[in-house]
Design an enzyme around this catalytic site. Structure first.
Site, mmCIF file in Angstrom:
data_model
loop_
_atom_site.group_PDB
_atom_site.id
_atom_site.type_symbol
_atom_site.label_atom_id
_atom_site.label_comp_id
_atom_site.label_asym_id
_atom_site.label_seq_id
_atom_site.Cartn_x
_atom_site.Cartn_y
_atom_site.Cartn_z
ATOM 1 C CB SER A 29 -0.902 0.026 1.243
ATOM 2 O OG SER A 29 -1.848 -1.003 1.201
ATOM 3 C CG HIS A 32 -2.899 -2.588 -3.532
ATOM 4 N ND1 HIS A 32 -1.934 -3.521 -3.241
ATOM 5 C CD2 HIS A 32 -3.137 -1.937 -2.379
ATOM 6 C CE1 HIS A 32 -1.615 -3.447 -1.956
ATOM 7 N NE2 HIS A 32 -2.337 -2.476 -1.414
ATOM 8 C CG HIS A 55 -4.881 -7.437 0.323
ATOM 9 N ND1 HIS A 55 -5.107 -6.667 -0.800
ATOM 10 C CD2 HIS A 55 -3.794 -6.905 0.946
ATOM 11 C CE1 HIS A 55 -4.190 -5.706 -0.855
ATOM 12 N NE2 HIS A 55 -3.394 -5.829 0.191
ATOM 13 C CE1 TYR A 102 -8.316 -5.886 2.130
ATOM 14 C CE2 TYR A 102 -6.396 -6.449 3.445
ATOM 15 C CZ TYR A 102 -7.019 -5.642 2.493
ATOM 16 O OH TYR A 102 -6.319 -4.615 1.899
ATOM 17 C CD GLU A 103 -8.516 -7.148 -2.186
ATOM 18 O OE1 GLU A 103 -9.088 -6.421 -3.018
ATOM 19 O OE2 GLU A 103 -7.313 -7.486 -2.274
ATOM 20 C CB ALA A 162 1.676 0.284 4.463
ATOM 21 C CG MET A 221 -4.514 -6.269 7.565
ATOM 22 S SD MET A 221 -5.916 -5.240 7.029
ATOM 23 C CE MET A 221 -6.102 -4.175 8.482
ATOM 24 C CB SER A 222 -0.172 -8.114 3.020
ATOM 25 O OG SER A 222 0.819 -7.169 3.396
ATOM 26 C CG ASN A 278 -0.925 3.142 11.154
ATOM 27 O OD1 ASN A 278 -0.855 2.753 9.985
ATOM 28 N ND2 ASN A 278 -1.335 2.368 12.139
ATOM 29 C CG HIS A 334 -6.264 2.572 3.008
ATOM 30 N ND1 HIS A 334 -5.364 1.532 3.161
ATOM 31 C CD2 HIS A 334 -6.186 2.936 1.702
ATOM 32 C CE1 HIS A 334 -4.775 1.273 1.999
ATOM 33 N NE2 HIS A 334 -5.251 2.118 1.101
#
Length: 271
Positions: free
Chosen positions: A28, A59, A81, A83-84, A111, A209-210, A233, A245
């Site tokens: 990201s 992306h 991802h 989560y997708e 990120a 998350m990746s 962050n 995001h």
């Protein structure tokens, strides 16, 4: 699975990707680096039968074939991802496609949220190890023996020898580079403050998350792996502010020059 990989290899080889030495996966806010490669050529994931396409902002969902430091590079400009709704077995597609094209070393970026309280937004973290808290694994299912063994070793996923050399190189170039453990959650929700306290207790320095499925697949293929997290962050509960995001993308943009300098260093002097 093999049909999708073979279709991808055929499409990418037609654009000159065969014999690529280094693979990049750009997370990201980090994808613009690929467009700065020398003599870039582009292949959209959507043009490869069976390939997933990410709908996450930032992306671009395409391969970029180019050169840097005298090396042929193939980059994933954005990833798909878990989560997708993409099974983790398919999250290994890009890595296995790169393997078939000849890639020996994978540089994977993301990120991430900072768990280590000595970090701050903009910290670059070299991944030393990971904790897979996603609830899945890209190697579940029938093993593809042509890529690696049923029960692969995971004791040196993020190649120790390369990490040691990179720390020396980055110090000589004045690039500050932390080193720590990355913990993957499934997403798409950001972690709760209680989950971040748990992550810190378990030894994580950053969360995201990746990356972990791709690194597992690369280790299965006997690739060397370098992992870089850009801390965009501080994770939930560390600072008294909500997460978004937009903040991730903004911080990635601000840190883009330093990040690009580190990737250039890896491609031109380390590998």
């Amino acid at each position: 699975m093999l049909e999708i990989i073979n279709a991808a290899v055929e499409r990418l080889a037609a654009q000159g990707a065969m014999g690529a030495q280094v693979g990049l996966i750009l997370g990201s806010g980090l994808g613009d680096y690929a467009e700065g490669l020398d003599n870039p050529k582009f292949v959209n994931y959507a043009d490869i039968p069976g390939y997933p396409v990410s709908e996450v902002v930032g992306h671009k969902s395409r391969f970029v074939i180019g050169e840097r430091g005298g090396k042929k590079i193939i980059a994933m400009q954005g990833r798909f991802h878990f989560y997708e709704g993409v099974p983790q077995s398919l999250l290994a597609l890009g890595v296995r496609t790169m393997k078939q094209l000849g890639v020996k070393t994978l540089v994977v970026t993301n990120a991430a949220g900072g768990v280590n309280t000595s970090y701050h937004a903009g910290t670059l973290m070299l991944i030393s190890d990971h904790i897979n808290y996603s609830g899945s694994n890209p190697l579940i299912g029938k093993n593809l023996d042509e890529f690696g063994p049923r029960f692969p070793d995971q004791s040196d996923v993020y190649t120790r020898a390369l990490r040691t050399k990179l720390q020396v190189l980055s110090a000589s170039e004045g690039i500050e580079l932390a080193e720590g453990v990355y913990m993957m959650f499934s997403g798409p929700t950001y972690e709760t403050p209680a989950e971040i306290r748990m992550a810190r207790t378990l030894g994580a320095d950053a969360v995201g998350m990746s990356t972990v499925p791709e690194a597992i697949a690369a280790a299965h293929c006997k690739m060397q792996v370098i992992g870089i997290s850009l801390i965009t962050n501080m994770a939930a509960g560390i600072l008294n502010q909500p997460l978004s995001h937009e903040e991730v993308a903004e911080t990635a943009g601000i840190a883009a020059t330093r990040f690009a300098g580190l990737i250039d260093l890896i491609l031109e002097k380390l590998l």
